[in-house]
Scaffold this active site. Structure first.
Site, PDB file in Angstrom:
ATOM      1  N   GLN A  23       0.691  -1.722   0.127  1.00 35.58           N
ATOM      2  CA  GLN A  23      -0.222  -0.177   0.129  1.00 35.58           C
ATOM      3  C   GLN A  23       1.090   1.433   0.143  1.00 35.58           C
ATOM      4  OE1 GLN A  23      -0.226  -2.471   2.279  1.00 35.58           O
ATOM      5  NE2 GLN A  23      -2.370  -2.920   2.254  1.00 35.58           N
ATOM      6  N   GLU A  24       0.075   2.746  -0.731  1.00 32.64           N
ATOM      7  CA  GLU A  24       1.308   3.669  -0.210  1.00 32.64           C
ATOM      8  C   GLU A  24       1.724   4.166   0.476  1.00 32.64           C
ATOM      9  OE1 GLU A  24       0.717   7.811  -2.376  1.00 32.64           O
ATOM     10  OE2 GLU A  24      -0.794   6.391  -3.328  1.00 32.64           O
TER      11      GLU A  24
END
Length: 179
Positions: free
Chosen positions: A70-71
């Site tokens: 995830q970012e």
């Protein structure tokens, strides 16, 4: 006697090699890790943080770190890079919209001082899905030919069936022998 035992033990591959598996969320990193570990598909949920497993293949011991994609988690990938010999970047071959983000992350990896001696294996995952990008297209979009500072290989694969995964490990084992 001690030297004899040490030589015998070395024949059985007691050396460990650190591999860090990175890629965007939902690329198949954890599925690949557990395919290596159990030769089976395991129901997974998004990785928050990391998973680590010891994989033994052809008498070679790998410590594999699977990092959340995830970012918000990608900014912490570099905390795992110390002593890493191989990076596995997993790319979702169906995710055309985010391939440019994968390219950015790949080039961040290439520019990390801690990884200057690491080789890079790219798994083009989900090759079993109709309409997925080819390895040639992914290679072109990631601008792989511009990477001159690291040994690299792109390998088509399907994490669900295991197809292509062991060819990637074979490339890694051949690169261990080249060191």
């Amino acid at each position: 006697m001690g030297m004899l035992l040490a030589k015998l033990w070395s024949l059985f591959g007691n050396e460990e090699h650190k591999i860090v598996i990175v890629g965007l969320d939902n690329a198949g990193k954890t599925t690949i890790l557990y395919q290596f570990l159990m030769n089976d598909v395991v129901q997974t949920s998004p990785t928050i943080g990391s998973n680590v497993e010891e994989i033994v293949w052809k008498n070679i011991h790998f410590i594999m770190w699977d990092l959340g994609g995830q970012e918000s988690l990608r900014v912490a990938w570099n905390t795992y890079y110390i002593h890493t010999e191989f990076i596995i970047l997993v790319v979702d071959s169906t995710d055309r919209e985010r391939l440019s983000i994968s390219r950015e992350e790949l080039h961040k990896v290439v520019n990390q001082d801690e990884l200057k001696n690491a080789a890079i294996l790219l798994f083009a995952n989900k090759q079993d899905v109709k309409g997925c990008m080819s390895v040639a297209e992914i290679s072109r979009q990631l601008n792989l030919t511009s990477i001159k500072t690291h040994r690299w290989q792109i390998q088509p694969c399907c994490a669900l069936t295991g197809e292509g995964l062991y060819q990637g490990l074979e490339w890694i084992s051949n690169n261990i022998k080249r060191k």
